[in-house]
Design a protein around this motif. Structure first.
Motif, PDB file in Angstrom:
ATOM      1  N   ASP A 163      75.398-163.127 -66.084  1.00 19.88           N
ATOM      2  CA  ASP A 163      75.815-161.944 -66.850  1.00 19.88           C
ATOM      3  C   ASP A 163      77.166-161.545 -66.293  1.00 19.88           C
ATOM      4  N   ARG A 203      79.056-159.324 -67.021  1.00 21.20           N
ATOM      5  CA  ARG A 203      79.270-157.875 -66.917  1.00 21.20           C
ATOM      6  C   ARG A 203      78.828-157.360 -65.553  1.00 21.20           C
ATOM      7  N   PRO A 223      85.171-161.231 -67.134  1.00 15.31           N
ATOM      8  CA  PRO A 223      84.894-161.916 -68.405  1.00 15.31           C
ATOM      9  C   PRO A 223      85.406-163.356 -68.389  1.00 15.31           C
ATOM     10  N   ASN A 269      81.306-157.911 -76.078  1.00 19.45           N
ATOM     11  CA  ASN A 269      82.645-157.421 -75.686  1.00 19.45           C
ATOM     12  C   ASN A 269      83.712-158.460 -76.039  1.00 19.45           C
ATOM     13  N   ASP A 293      82.407-161.358 -72.646  1.00 19.85           N
ATOM     14  CA  ASP A 293      81.339-161.406 -71.648  1.00 19.85           C
ATOM     15  C   ASP A 293      80.253-162.336 -72.145  1.00 19.85           C
TER      16      ASP A 293
END
Length: 875
Positions: free
Chosen positions: A755, A757, A766, A795, A863
């Motif tokens: 992940d 993020r 990212p 995103n 992301d």
């Protein structure tokens, strides 16, 4: 691979208590004698004491220092307990002249060894019992019985010094009667002729020799009136094991085991034929009966073990030697139940400090087992060790010398096809053979000694259920076995449908038409729904969420299992979003679809196949390849698919797939440039368009979805446009299922691998435009062939698509800093518009290096979230 272990891995156990024994009887320690009814007088056999008086009082605390003193002090009805100490013995001989007493050795080392005199002499006594003593001598018999009656020597150990030859170990004179020697080891000291283990003089009567063990020695009786030789084991020397001379009568020779000497047996057991003949000794038959004694002698139920080239005649009867039982029976009319034993008895070590090993312990398969005459005159109710029931020939019953022998089994899945099995053996400290039958026709063996743990691994050729059987055999032939049922962890694929199992809009598969409320679940019945069988481990569903009034996500999981923290379908208000899921099925046969949003939604679930642990179709990944692109005429006409029309797609023989045998194919299907909203349905060519959907789209939207679909008999599938206007269709293949496929599916508890993020776990921010993330998931594990992911982009700064493909670099190249930049693949996994959040299932090829790349094919950052649901393994 990752440290994640498949949730399909199980353990299989069978405790040692379930071991099955081939035989089950219990040997007991060497027995002691019967105590008298009067006093107990104690004596020491150590040969010294430090009392002030120098003699002792005969109490337990201050025993007599000499056994003779205790015997002299005894009166009729008294018992003399002779207390031994390991390695010590008295050199004082003992003469018994008091009738009606018992002399009992305490422990295994009550030892009398006076040198050139008898260890014990019974002189004119009656009703005397001697038991559990060690009696040694050299230059004279160890035990002398003269002018005595109703006397018993039981459970004792009698031997002579091997350097002195021509001396009998036990002698019974002609004035003695009713003499019993039972359960006693008798050793004349050397293999040469001229000495007997027991010598019985002319005139003696009613002599019983029962359940004794004779080492390089035998029995000689001359002119005896009544002699029972029953249940003995004799490993003879040069002389006969039993010789009846003169004019004897009332002789019974039954239930005995007679063995030719074994050159490999320890402690002066050199009495095999070559030694005897080279020393000028005769090599006598096992049993010799004179012509004057033959009419008064019965011989039957005896067993003979013939040692290779040392074979001798079995009987010498009335002057004729009989080398075969058939000849003996024909010539004498005796031995109707005699037998040749083809299984050599095992060596037995009888007493500490005495290195006497005799082949006396029967082994499995021996002719002596359970074959004794129960009515033989003089037969004892228990054997040499006191074991009963006593049903075998020879001195030692095939009791269990290893009473604790057992085996417990513990197995565990280690891979799709493999298990690890540990056999925990409990045993006495003896050599063992452990045999494993894996249940598929393959076997292997291991060896051990005493308490042993044997661990072996095995890989099955086919998925399924197997019974693993383990047999443990010790060196005496005692055998135990145990078995455990195991099931391979991997699952094979069976194509099914596509068929709609759930639609909350119209009540299909539900109690009534009703949206799924926030933070609640819809149940999907799998097992027993239509033709779906029991035993389904995982199911392939296309799950579509629609009628959304807010953002949220859908999580699919087996009913009864903990709900994972991962997601399968992500949506925003007003969206209709499909995604393929490969989800474990609960023990009750259901799957739950959890609505993780704060608004009610409708859910649709279409099945395209399922996994079971029985052999079916295995998976084969292929490098992602484009089969159809209607925009440029790849694999189809260069024209959009018309409304409510379909386009055939050739599967077999294209994109790295074989020309036949493909039962289902794993695809990524993309719709682009649609002129209206609609849906795509992918199904086998040759059947009617099913009520199911794989990709739902809006006007002008580019969207992809993973598809696993059965292949038609002609090797084709169809993609149907369920919209009311034309659209372009792109089909990329990532793998296929076939009976020849080896890779089986292993689900895991869903795990979030990435992940971007999450700064705490990732930290690199990212994924940049035109960049990629490499994930070394199976480096060093070529048996791992593919993975099942759910990949989500969010995103997103620019429109684009995600591509998932195997990395051509090795892990060492990345670790060493010399990895090359891979070429960007020309296929797509999921598509998005700037600002969108889009999920899609990915069946990723592990490639040759076990590294999977996730490409951001756009000019903006995004992301990336990757959840893993399982993997494919071919071993």
């Amino acid at each position: 691979m990752t440290e994640t272990e498949s949730s399909a891995f199980r353990t299989f156990n069978s405790p040692g208590s379930t071991s099955i024994r081939a035989r089950n009887s219990t040997a007991r320690p060497m027995a002691g004698g019967e105590a008298g009814s009067g006093r107990t007088i104690f004596a020491s056999s150590t040969g010294f004491c430090n009392y002030p008086s120098g003699t002792g009082t005969g109490s337990q605390d201050t025993p007599f220092c000499k056994v003779q003193d205790a015997v002299d002090a005894a009166q009729s009805g008294d018992t003399v307990d002779v207390v031994g100490s390991m390695g010590y013995f008295t050199q004082d001989p003992v003469t018994v002249k008091t009738s009606g007493i018992s002399i009992v050795g305490i422990g295994s080392q009550a030892w009398i060894s006076p040198g050139g005199k008898p260890a014990i002499t019974l002189d004119g006594v009656s009703d005397v019992t001697i038991s559990n003593l060690m009696l040694s001598s050299f230059g004279a018999p160890a035990v002398v019985v003269k002018g005595s009656s109703r006397v018993t020597l039981d459970s004792s150990y009698v031997d002579l010094n091997p350097n002195v030859r021509g001396v009998d170990a036990i002698t019974v004179d002609g004035a003695s009667a009713d003499v019993t020697v039972s359960r006693t080891y008798v050793d004349a000291g050397f293999w040469s002729a001229g000495a007997s283990g027991i010598s019985i003089a002319a005139g003696a009567s009613r002599i019983r020799l029962a359940s004794d063990v004779f080492a390089v020695a035998g029995i000689t009786a001359t002119g005896v009136n009544g002699l029972d030789v029953v249940g003995n084991t004799a490993q003879r020397g040069c002389s006969a094991a039993v010789e009846v001379k003169g004019a004897s009568s009332g002789v019974h020779i039954e239930n005995n085991l007679f063995e030719d000497a074994n050159p490999n047996t320890d402690y002066m057991m050199g009495g095999f034929k070559s030694n005897c003949t080279s020393a000028g000794q005769a090599w006598a038959p096992d049993v010799v009966v004179s012509a004057d004694s033959a009419a008064g002698t019965v011989a039957d139920y005896n067993a003979f073990y013939v040692y290779d080239s040392d074979a001798t005649a079995l009987y010498g009867w009335a002057g004729t030697a009989y080398p075969t039982l058939a000849g003996f029976r024909a010539g004498s009319g005796q031995g109707a139940h005699d037998a040749i034993d083809t299984v050599q008895a095992g060596g037995v070590y009888f007493r500490p400090n005495k290195s006497a090993n005799v082949d006396a312990q029967p082994r499995a398969g021996s002719a002596v087992i359970g074959s004794a005459d129960p009515n033989a005159p003089g037969r004892l109710a228990s054997d040499f060790y006191g074991t009963s029931p006593y049903t075998g020939r020879g001195a030692i019953q095939l009791a269990n010398p290893n009473p604790g022998l057992g085996v417990s089994l513990s197995g565990k899945n280690t891979s799709a096809y493999g298990i690890s099995l540990t056999a925990g053996v409990t045993s006495a400290s003896v050599p063992l053979t452990v045999s494993i039958a894996w249940g598929d026709g393959s076997t292997e063996t291991a060896s051990g000694n005493g308490n042993t743990s044997v661990t072996r691994s095995h890989s099955y050729a086919k998925l399924g259920n197997y019974t693993v059987a383990v047999t443990v055999k010790d060196d005496s032939g005692i055998t135990v076995s145990n078995s455990v049922a195991v099931t391979t962890a991997g699952s094979a694929y069976t194509a099914y449908g596509p068929t709609r199992l759930l639609d909350t809009r119209d009540g299909t598969g539900a109690a009534k038409p009703q949206p799924v409320q926030p933070y609640s679940s819809a149940r999907v019945r799998i097992v027993g729904n239509g033709g779906i069988p029991s035993g389904v481990t995982a199911v392939v569903l296309n799950v579509t969420v629609t009628g959304t009034s807010s953002g949220g996500h859908i999580t699919a999981y087996g009913e009864g299992d903990p709900r994972p923290s991962t997601s399968n379908v992500n949506f925003t208000a007003g969206q209709t979003v499909p995604n393929l899921v490969v989800v474990p099925v609960g023990a009750n046969g259901y799957v739950d679809l959890y609505n993780g949003g704060w608004g009610a939604v409708d859910l649709i679930a279409d099945i395209t196949g399922y996994f079971t642990r029985s052999a079916s179709s295995g998976y084969t990944p292929v490098p992602p390849a484009r089969l159809v692109d209607t925009r440029n005429g790849t694999g189809a006409a260069a024209a959009q698919v018309a409304a409510y029309d379909s386009v055939p797609v050739q599967i077999s023989g294209l994109g790295g797939l074989p020309g036949s045998g493909v039962t289902a194919v794993a695809l990524n299907v993309t719709v682009t440039n649609p002129r209206s909203a609609g849906h795509l349905t992918v199904y086998p060519d040759g059947q009617a368009t099913p009520v199911a959907s794989n990709v739902n789209y809006g006007e002008g939207q580019t969207i992809a979805n993973s598809v696993i679909v059965p292949v038609g008999p002609d090797g084709k599938i169809r993609v149907h446009n369920g919209g009311w206007a034309p659209t372009d269709v792109i089909v990329d293949v990532v793998g296929y299922y076939s009976p020849a496929g080896r890779s089986a599916y292993l689900p895991i508890d869903p795990e979030r691998l990435l992940d971007t993020r999450d700064a705490a776990s990732w930290g690199d921010g990212p994924v940049g435009g035109r960049g990629y993330v490499y994930m070394p998931l199976a480096a060093g594990h070529p048996d791992i062939t593919g993975f099942v992911f759910n990949s989500t982009v969010t995103n997103t700064a620019d429109s684009g698509h995600l591509t998932v493909s195997p990395d051509p670099n090795s892990l060492a190249a990345y670790q060493g800093g010399y990895a090359s930049w891979p070429a960007t693949p020309s296929v797509s996994t999921l598509n998005w518009r700037a600002g969108g959040t889009v999920p899609n299932l990915v069946q990723a090829n592990a490639g040759s290096n076990g590294i999977v790349d996730f490409w951001n094919v756009s000019d903006g950052n995004l992301d990336l979230i990757v959840d893993m649901f399982g993997y494919y393994q071919n071993d």
